[in-house]
Motif scaffolding. Structure first.
Motif, PDB file in Angstrom:
ATOM      1  N   UNK A 510      -2.941   0.213 -11.816  1.00 30.57           N
ATOM      2  CA  UNK A 510      -2.517   0.830 -10.557  1.00 30.57           C
ATOM      3  C   UNK A 510      -3.162   2.206 -10.374  1.00 30.57           C
ATOM      4  N   UNK A 511      -3.355   2.921 -11.470  1.00 31.32           N
ATOM      5  CA  UNK A 511      -3.949   4.254 -11.373  1.00 31.32           C
ATOM      6  C   UNK A 511      -5.457   4.188 -11.164  1.00 31.32           C
ATOM      7  N   UNK A 512      -6.106   3.181 -11.758  1.00 34.18           N
ATOM      8  CA  UNK A 512      -7.564   3.125 -11.693  1.00 34.18           C
ATOM      9  C   UNK A 512      -8.062   1.683 -11.697  1.00 34.18           C
ATOM     10  N   UNK A 513      -7.873   0.952 -10.576  1.00 33.25           N
ATOM     11  CA  UNK A 513      -8.379  -0.423 -10.518  1.00 33.25           C
ATOM     12  C   UNK A 513      -9.908  -0.433 -10.594  1.00 33.25           C
ATOM     13  N   UNK A 514     -10.441  -1.228 -11.520  1.00 32.94           N
ATOM     14  CA  UNK A 514     -11.887  -1.205 -11.750  1.00 32.94           C
ATOM     15  C   UNK A 514     -12.637  -2.238 -10.911  1.00 32.94           C
ATOM     16  N   UNK A 515     -12.074  -3.425 -10.760  1.00 30.11           N
ATOM     17  CA  UNK A 515     -12.789  -4.497 -10.065  1.00 30.11           C
ATOM     18  C   UNK A 515     -12.664  -4.313  -8.550  1.00 30.11           C
ATOM     19  N   UNK A 516     -13.724  -4.618  -7.823  1.00 33.05           N
ATOM     20  CA  UNK A 516     -13.705  -4.423  -6.367  1.00 33.05           C
ATOM     21  C   UNK A 516     -12.636  -5.293  -5.697  1.00 33.05           C
ATOM     22  N   UNK A 517     -12.369  -6.475  -6.264  1.00 31.98           N
ATOM     23  CA  UNK A 517     -11.340  -7.345  -5.686  1.00 31.98           C
ATOM     24  C   UNK A 517      -9.955  -6.722  -5.856  1.00 31.98           C
ATOM     25  N   UNK A 518      -9.682  -6.140  -7.023  1.00 29.74           N
ATOM     26  CA  UNK A 518      -8.406  -5.453  -7.246  1.00 29.74           C
ATOM     27  C   UNK A 518      -8.250  -4.300  -6.260  1.00 29.74           C
ATOM     28  N   UNK A 519      -9.326  -3.546  -6.068  1.00 25.47           N
ATOM     29  CA  UNK A 519      -9.261  -2.435  -5.102  1.00 25.47           C
ATOM     30  C   UNK A 519      -8.991  -2.943  -3.691  1.00 25.47           C
ATOM     31  N   UNK A 520      -9.564  -4.108  -3.335  1.00 26.31           N
ATOM     32  CA  UNK A 520      -9.324  -4.686  -2.007  1.00 26.31           C
ATOM     33  C   UNK A 520      -7.860  -5.101  -1.851  1.00 26.31           C
ATOM     34  N   UNK A 521      -7.253  -5.643  -2.917  1.00 23.39           N
ATOM     35  CA  UNK A 521      -5.838  -5.994  -2.862  1.00 23.39           C
ATOM     36  C   UNK A 521      -4.969  -4.770  -2.617  1.00 23.39           C
ATOM     37  N   UNK A 522      -5.249  -3.687  -3.335  1.00 18.80           N
ATOM     38  CA  UNK A 522      -4.477  -2.459  -3.144  1.00 18.80           C
ATOM     39  C   UNK A 522      -4.654  -1.899  -1.739  1.00 18.80           C
ATOM     40  N   UNK A 523      -5.874  -1.977  -1.216  1.00 13.91           N
ATOM     41  CA  UNK A 523      -6.150  -1.438   0.118  1.00 13.91           C
ATOM     42  C   UNK A 523      -5.393  -2.199   1.203  1.00 13.91           C
ATOM     43  N   UNK A 524      -5.047  -3.478   0.926  1.00 16.80           N
ATOM     44  CA  UNK A 524      -4.398  -4.314   1.933  1.00 16.80           C
ATOM     45  C   UNK A 524      -2.875  -4.190   1.937  1.00 16.80           C
ATOM     46  N   UNK A 525      -2.288  -3.489   0.970  1.00 15.45           N
ATOM     47  CA  UNK A 525      -0.826  -3.367   0.914  1.00 15.45           C
ATOM     48  C   UNK A 525      -0.328  -2.616   2.146  1.00 15.45           C
ATOM     49  N   UNK A 526       0.615  -3.180   2.920  1.00 19.51           N
ATOM     50  CA  UNK A 526       1.076  -2.501   4.132  1.00 19.51           C
ATOM     51  C   UNK A 526       1.921  -1.273   3.821  1.00 19.51           C
ATOM     52  N   UNK A 527       1.860  -0.308   4.726  1.00 18.76           N
ATOM     53  CA  UNK A 527       2.727   0.867   4.627  1.00 18.76           C
ATOM     54  C   UNK A 527       2.364   1.847   3.542  1.00 18.76           C
ATOM     55  N   UNK A 528       1.079   1.906   3.163  1.00 18.79           N
ATOM     56  CA  UNK A 528       0.708   2.813   2.076  1.00 18.79           C
ATOM     57  C   UNK A 528       0.845   4.288   2.454  1.00 18.79           C
ATOM     58  N   UNK A 529       0.724   4.570   3.741  1.00 20.73           N
ATOM     59  CA  UNK A 529       0.836   5.958   4.174  1.00 20.73           C
ATOM     60  C   UNK A 529       2.267   6.434   4.341  1.00 20.73           C
ATOM     61  N   UNK A 530       3.230   5.540   4.077  1.00 23.15           N
ATOM     62  CA  UNK A 530       4.641   5.883   4.270  1.00 23.15           C
ATOM     63  C   UNK A 530       5.358   5.895   2.933  1.00 23.15           C
ATOM     64  N   UNK A 531       6.095   6.961   2.670  1.00 27.23           N
ATOM     65  CA  UNK A 531       6.914   7.063   1.464  1.00 27.23           C
ATOM     66  C   UNK A 531       8.380   6.990   1.862  1.00 27.23           C
ATOM     67  N   UNK A 532       9.136   5.978   1.387  1.00 23.45           N
ATOM     68  CA  UNK A 532      10.548   5.882   1.757  1.00 23.45           C
ATOM     69  C   UNK A 532      11.291   7.159   1.404  1.00 23.45           C
ATOM     70  N   UNK A 533      12.109   7.686   2.340  1.00 22.79           N
ATOM     71  CA  UNK A 533      12.831   8.938   2.074  1.00 22.79           C
ATOM     72  C   UNK A 533      14.021   8.759   1.149  1.00 22.79           C
ATOM     73  N   UNK A 534      14.403   7.476   0.861  1.00 23.55           N
ATOM     74  CA  UNK A 534      15.529   7.207  -0.029  1.00 23.55           C
ATOM     75  C   UNK A 534      14.982   6.547  -1.283  1.00 23.55           C
ATOM     76  N   UNK A 535      15.403   6.999  -2.448  1.00 19.84           N
ATOM     77  CA  UNK A 535      14.852   6.511  -3.715  1.00 19.84           C
ATOM     78  C   UNK A 535      15.126   5.030  -3.896  1.00 19.84           C
ATOM     79  N   UNK A 536      14.159   4.339  -4.493  1.00 19.84           N
ATOM     80  CA  UNK A 536      14.266   2.896  -4.745  1.00 19.84           C
ATOM     81  C   UNK A 536      15.500   2.597  -5.581  1.00 19.84           C
TER      82      UNK A 536
END
Length: 542
Positions: A510-536
């Motif tokens: 999660x900190x350093x995905x090496x393969x381009x496919x792994x990076x593409x999966x992370x890039x596609x996760x919805x809502x990455x620019x939003x941080x929930x204001x209530x703790x998980x």
């Protein structure tokens, strides 16, 4: 005046239901060129609201009070013949499951062309040209071939695109999307969301988007309405509802969204409880007279370790080989090559009789608990069945079933009920109890939370983590949801086209995905620019 205005809508359910009303005093509005997301758990009334707007309420369900004003006309007051003219022409709808909405006996092209045949005077050749243009607009590769294909010949994402093409065929001013991305993997979901956003920007179409995924809401919504038990409990701009939720129910839903950051790693045993070595599984399909033979390498030369007491997450898109690998490990499928070692013993070398005796060591929890539970048998029998077959006395097996029901958070008095009498989350807990009844060393969970609401998902994930700790379980967890993988898995294996392209500790990947496919999966996760204001996990949905 709003394009769509729902005013005080109350929809009554038939007598004998779990509540008297599906909707109660619901008021919403939607303007042109706007995306309104309606969120809430299953049973909150989201889809019933969409059905009321489309005039497609189930038999026995009726609008008791209120109005649905569309372009100034009350849709509840107009004749069915007029409503038929509006459906498709002015109001389009994209359903959650395209395989149930598309006719399996007709080609994709003919089903889209029917919209033009019914509502326009276009000739057959003009209809065909419009179909190809629409398929190009929704970015289906090889539109001419897709038009001639039947629904089962397209992927899930392509079928959903075909549904969108059909809904947009006549340039409706209102598009209703009922959970259109729930069953899709993360990259296909991102493509569908971008397609809907792009079409909305270009055409000015108003979109009523129903979802339970707050990441999706963060990506596309202008405004948000939150529903619970048939009522709207909160609504406002996306920024207001996502970042400053007022209602306790909204705060609980937001708190149930898993963050995309793994918790601190826990120490694991060095010796693996299970090892997969050079495993391969190939599917071969022939056409008529052996022609057009198709070979699919579902799993190719996969080598993995599962640490004792740990959880190995296997992630990737649909068709990447995740589920085939899981089924090979539990021997529901027979691979052509490789080894599956539990404490040094190769399960592929066991005879059928030996495998039956050894079955307790690995158990599986399936994605769809309803499909995997016999609807004609009581759940207590289903949980006790495995131990009874392996020689446990019946009374002892049922006593164990009662213990397991308590362990997974179900009332033991429900053992005499049938699967259909439980919710989706409860059925998944029954599937867990059935697997645990065999006292397995390894639990293989194939997408066990993908179809669950975010709050129920959080409960099941918490339960799995507790069971792993209390029972000393080792788990293989199949998922396409990287947020889920982050919270549950100690190690991650990323699969693509049958191969493991990256494998290692969750925190490192999660900190350093090496393969381009792994990076593409992370890039596609919805809502990455939003941080929930209530703790998980800070609040529970009541």
């Amino acid at each position: 005046m709003s394009l769509l205005s729902i005013e005080g809508l109350t929809v009554a359910l038939p007598k004998g239901g779990d509540r008297p009303h599906a909707l109660r005093d619901v008021s919403l509005h939607l303007d042109a060129n706007e995306i309104l997301c309606v969120v809430g758990e299953s049973g909150s009334g989201k889809s019933m609201t969409a059905s009321a707007v489309m005039g497609l309420l189930p038999e026995g369900v009726r609008a008791e009070d209120g109005r649905i004003l569309f372009e100034g006309r009350d849709l509840l007051a107009i004749p069915e013949a007029e409503m038929r003219k509006l459906r498709g022409a002015r109001i389009g709808m994209v359903f959650q499951e395209p395989m149930t909405a598309l006719n399996p006996l007709r080609t994709i092209g003919s089903q889209i062309a029917e919209m033009f045949r019914i509502h326009t005077p276009l000739s057959a050749s003009e209809r065909d040209a419009q179909v190809l243009e629409l398929l190009e607009q929704v970015r289906i590769p090889e539109p001419a071939a897709a038009a001639k294909a039947y629904p089962h010949e397209l992927s899930g994402g392509q079928r959903q695109r075909a549904m969108i093409a059909m809904a947009l065929a006549l340039d409706p001013v209102l598009l209703i999307c009922d959970e259109p991305t729930t069953a899709l993997d993360v990259t296909t979901q991102a493509q569908i969301l971008e397609l809907i956003r792009d079409l909305q920007r270009r055409t000015g179409t108003a979109v009523l988007f129903i979802t339970h995924d707050f990441g999706v809401v963060a990506d596309i919504a202008d405004r948000v309405a939150v529903m619970r038990h048939g009522e709207v409990v909160e609504q406002g701009t996306a920024a207001e509802v996502l970042n400053h939720p007022r209602h306790p129910y909204t705060r609980a839903l937001v708190a149930a969204v898993p963050p995309l950051v793994p918790p601190p790693a826990q120490p694991l045993a060095d010796e693996p409880v299970l090892r997969v070595e050079h495993l391969s599984k190939t599917y071969r399909k022939s056409g008529f007279f052996g022609r057009n033979r198709r070979v699919t390498h579902a799993v190719r030369d996969v080598t993995l370790d599962l640490p004792r007491g740990g959880t190995l997450g296997i992630v990737g898109e649909s068709g990447s080989g995740k589920s085939t690998l899981a089924r090979c490990i539990v021997r529901l499928l027979d691979p052509e090559e490789g080894k599956i070692l539990i404490e040094g013993q190769d399960r592929l070398a066991l005879s059928r009789a030996e495998l039956r005796r050894d079955a307790r060591r690995i158990q599986m929890v399936f994605q769809d608990p309803y499909a995997s539970l016999n609807p004609r048998r009581r759940v207590g029998e289903l949980v006790a069945q495995g131990p009874i077959v392996h020689g446990t006395p019946r009374a002892e097996a049922f006593a164990r079933a009662r213990e397991l029901f308590e362990l997974v958070g179900l009332d033991p008095s429900a053992l005499d009920r049938f699967p259909h009498e439980f919710s989706g989350g409860q059925r998944q807990r029954i599937g867990l109890a059935r697997a645990l009844a065999m006292r397995p060393e390894v639990l293989v969970a194939d997408e066990p939370v993908s179809a669950l609401d975010v709050s129920v998902q959080a409960q099941v994930l918490k339960l799995l983590a507790e069971l792993r700790s209390r029972l000393g379980l080792s788990m293989i967890f199949i998922t396409h949801d990287l947020r889920v993988a982050a919270q549950l898995c100690d190690r991650i294996a990323v699969m693509r086209q049958g191969e493991v392209v990256e494998h290692g500790p969750t925190a490192e990947i999660f900190a350093n995905p090496r393969h381009e496919y792994t990076r593409a999966l992370f890039a596609a996760v919805p809502g990455q620019g939003w941080t929930p204001p209530v703790a998980y996990g800070a609040e529970a949905v009541a």
